[in-house]
Design a protein around this motif. Structure first.
Motif, PDB file in Angstrom:
ATOM      1  N   LEU A 230      -4.547 -26.462  26.603  1.00 11.72           N
ATOM      2  CA  LEU A 230      -4.887 -27.886  26.765  1.00 11.72           C
ATOM      3  C   LEU A 230      -5.827 -28.353  25.656  1.00 11.72           C
ATOM      4  CD1 LEU A 230      -5.420 -28.071  30.639  1.00 11.72           C
ATOM      5  CD2 LEU A 230      -3.626 -29.229  29.327  1.00 11.72           C
ATOM      6  N   PHE A 231      -6.785 -27.507  25.275  1.00 10.20           N
ATOM      7  CA  PHE A 231      -7.735 -27.849  24.211  1.00 10.20           C
ATOM      8  C   PHE A 231      -6.997 -28.078  22.887  1.00 10.20           C
ATOM      9  CE2 PHE A 231     -10.368 -26.657  20.611  1.00 10.20           C
ATOM     10  CZ  PHE A 231     -11.559 -27.313  20.838  1.00 10.20           C
ATOM     11  N   LEU A 232      -6.115 -27.152  22.527  1.00  8.18           N
ATOM     12  CA  LEU A 232      -5.397 -27.270  21.252  1.00  8.18           C
ATOM     13  C   LEU A 232      -4.381 -28.403  21.283  1.00  8.18           C
ATOM     14  CD1 LEU A 232      -4.898 -23.492  20.423  1.00  8.18           C
ATOM     15  CD2 LEU A 232      -6.332 -25.108  19.182  1.00  8.18           C
ATOM     16  N   SER A 233      -3.748 -28.606  22.437  1.00  7.86           N
ATOM     17  CA  SER A 233      -2.782 -29.698  22.553  1.00  7.86           C
ATOM     18  C   SER A 233      -3.455 -31.050  22.337  1.00  7.86           C
ATOM     19  CB  SER A 233      -2.126 -29.658  23.929  1.00  7.86           C
ATOM     20  OG  SER A 233      -1.294 -30.771  24.129  1.00  7.86           O
ATOM     21  N   PHE A 234      -4.670 -31.195  22.889  1.00  4.11           N
ATOM     22  CA  PHE A 234      -5.408 -32.450  22.756  1.00  4.11           C
ATOM     23  C   PHE A 234      -5.750 -32.750  21.294  1.00  4.11           C
ATOM     24  CE2 PHE A 234      -9.444 -34.916  23.009  1.00  4.11           C
ATOM     25  CZ  PHE A 234      -8.956 -36.009  23.695  1.00  4.11           C
ATOM     26  N   ARG A 235      -5.904 -31.685  20.492  1.00  2.00           N
ATOM     27  CA  ARG A 235      -6.274 -31.845  19.082  1.00  2.00           C
ATOM     28  C   ARG A 235      -5.121 -31.536  18.129  1.00  2.00           C
ATOM     29  NH1 ARG A 235     -10.104 -30.845  22.310  1.00  2.00           N
ATOM     30  NH2 ARG A 235     -12.232 -31.578  21.976  1.00  2.00           N
TER      31      ARG A 235
END
Length: 516
Positions: A230-235
């Motif tokens: 989720l962290f990488l997807s958001f960025r």
């Protein structure tokens, strides 16, 4: 072949693959296929969870954190407790600890099953987001319950206070490790001189690093992968070049297709091995226990979703003000979409063969009940979802809102282009027709989109839609003409193969743009 057949039959492919695996396993002379739980937990689970997390909107996930948490944590614990009590009551010599173990195994609905079965059906986006979010997190909570129940059986001790603290620690530290690794991966993608192939390789390695890193310290590998994804997807917007994005998209689509196919057909192929291991139980008794517990978890989910949807609305005015009424039909749909899958089977297979030198009590029965639960929930609920949605006449009025958002975004992008042109190319726009035509195009785009927003016109009228359709078809035909000529010169050998491949890549990108 089975997936293509599922498209033809209009049946969700997880359902058909499980049934096909079951039928294949019954063919005389077929070898027994035994599924190693490590294969699921270590090989299959991390990339499948990572892909699901990557395709989940963090904004929507956080906005719906309350219903997702109530399902992913509250319902898992409630289901485990109910299964423990009922199984203890109906199965001879089946202790409460074994009941909690069984409950932890069969409590989490499957992420792949839910999204695959609902794909293509007219379901409200809110419901899909809740189901996807629940499926991302509930594997972690169920595996933690499973771990504690197994420890209680092995040691003969269980302290609720210590278990609650350990539960929170395992979950929290899993999230911390996932986000910490995601920071490192983000830094590598963002600042190192990667290529499209290296970027794709890193995305494949990342979920394994997150999962193994957390599990090494006995924390939740599932929550590590989900939080990091989720962290990488958001960025993700500033991580990759266009080449990497195209390459990674195709790579992951193929990988997930293959993994899903293997996972669901392997579930069906387990039946002969499971039946042979039943031992003292007759097949009739085992089926009866499996059906009763399957019906129990279906009813428990429906009983849980209605209070969890409405009680917070009754208690808090802010929820009534800020969130739309979910409506009983949507709540019932979420309650009925509780298909179990491969994580449950892998958990059952992970139960030890022996306990203190003796055979682990009721292990084969636990395995058989898990198989029956997967089969009943996946086939019964999965096949009935489409007629259920039709019968409930669930209305999805999101198309108009999406069109308005698309127009607003088009205006926003066009205005940013206009501002940039006016700031950086004022003289060229005045003196060169080419620059002026570009500016005029975006100016017209803004005017048309604003008019549609103000008047509420459809995105395209019939005449304009017909013209644009024919125009796009003509452009695609021109791509095909150039591709045909490219294939001709490839055979004649007039031009270097490297040059031909570069032009072919350009045509692929152009055709992809026109078709989308």
């Amino acid at each position: 072949m089975l997936t293509m057949l599922s498209e033809k039959l209009k049946v969700s492919y997880p359902i058909l693959l499980v049934i096909a695996g079951l039928l294949i396993s019954l063919i005389p002379g077929m070898p027994d296929v035994s599924l190693n739980p490590d294969l699921v937990f270590l090989i299959f689970l991390p990339p499948l969870l990572y892909a699901a997390a990557w395709n989940t909107s963090w904004k929507d996930f956080w906005r719906l954190k309350r219903p997702i948490s109530l399902l992913a944590f509250g319902l898992v614990i409630f289901t485990s407790a109910a299964v423990a009590l009922v199984s203890n009551a109906i199965i001879p010599d089946f202790t409460l600890a074994l009941g909690f173990l069984l409950g932890g195994i069969i409590s989490p609905p499957d992420a792949i099953a839910a999204t695959s079965v609902l794909q293509g059906l007219k379901v409200p986006k809110r419901a899909i987001t809740i189901l996807e979010g629940e499926s991302l997190v509930n594997d972690a909570s169920s595996l933690i319950v499973f771990r504690f129940a197994l420890a209680a059986i092995i040691t003969g001790q269980f302290h609720l206070g210590n278990a609650a603290k350990d539960f929170a620690l395992v979950a929290f530290m899993g999230i911390i490790i996932g986000v910490a690794i995601a920071f490192v991966i983000y830094f590598i993608h963002r600042f190192f001189p990667t290529t499209a192939s290296i970027d794709a390789a890193i995305t494949l390695i990342t979920p394994y690093i997150m999962y193994i890193g957390a599990e090494h310290f006995h924390f939740s590998g599932v929550l590590s992968v989900v939080s990091g994804g989720l962290f990488l997807s958001f960025r993700s917007g500033n991580l990759f070049t266009y080449e990497s994005r195209i390459n990674i998209g195709g790579f992951w689509e193929t990988l997930i297709f293959l993994l899903n196919g293997f996972v669901f057909i392997l579930i069906g192929l387990q039946l002969p091995v499971i039946i042979k291991g039943l031992g003292n139980y007759s097949i009739g008794e085992a089926i009866l226990y499996g059906v009763v517990i399957s019906l129990l978890i279906i009813i428990i989910r429906i009983v849980w979703v209605f209070p969890s949807a409405y009680i917070p609305r009754w208690l808090f005015k802010s929820i009534r003000t800020n969130e739309p009424n979910p409506g009983w039909k949507n709540v019932f749909l979420i309650g009925w979409s509780g298909m179990r899958g491969v994580v449950s089977l892998a958990s059952a297979l992970a139960v030890p063969l022996t306990l203190a030198g003796n055979a682990f009590p009721h292990r084969n029965l636990i395995l058989f009940i898990t198989f029956v639960v997967i089969l009943i929930t996946l086939v019964l609920q999965g096949l009935s979802l489409k007629p259920l949605i039709r019968k409930l006449n669930i209305e999805v009025n999101e198309k108009e809102s999406e069109q308005l958002q698309a127009l607003a975004l088009r205006i926003r992008l066009a205005e940013s282009v206009m501002s940039y042109i006016d700031t950086n190319y004022p003289q060229e726009t005045q003196s060169h027709d080419t620059y002026k035509r570009v500016r005029d195009r975006y100016e017209r785009m803004i005017e048309i989109s604003k008019r549609k927003l103000e008047t509420g016109e459809e995105e395209d009228d019939d005449e304009g839609n017909s013209f644009r359709s024919k125009y796009r078809q003509m452009l695609i035909e021109l791509v095909h003409i150039r591709r045909r000529e490219l294939n001709y010169v490839r055979h004649t050998g007039e031009f270097p193969e490297e040059l031909i491949r570069e032009r072919e890549w350009e045509l692929d990108l152009e055709e992809a743009r026109l078709n989308n």
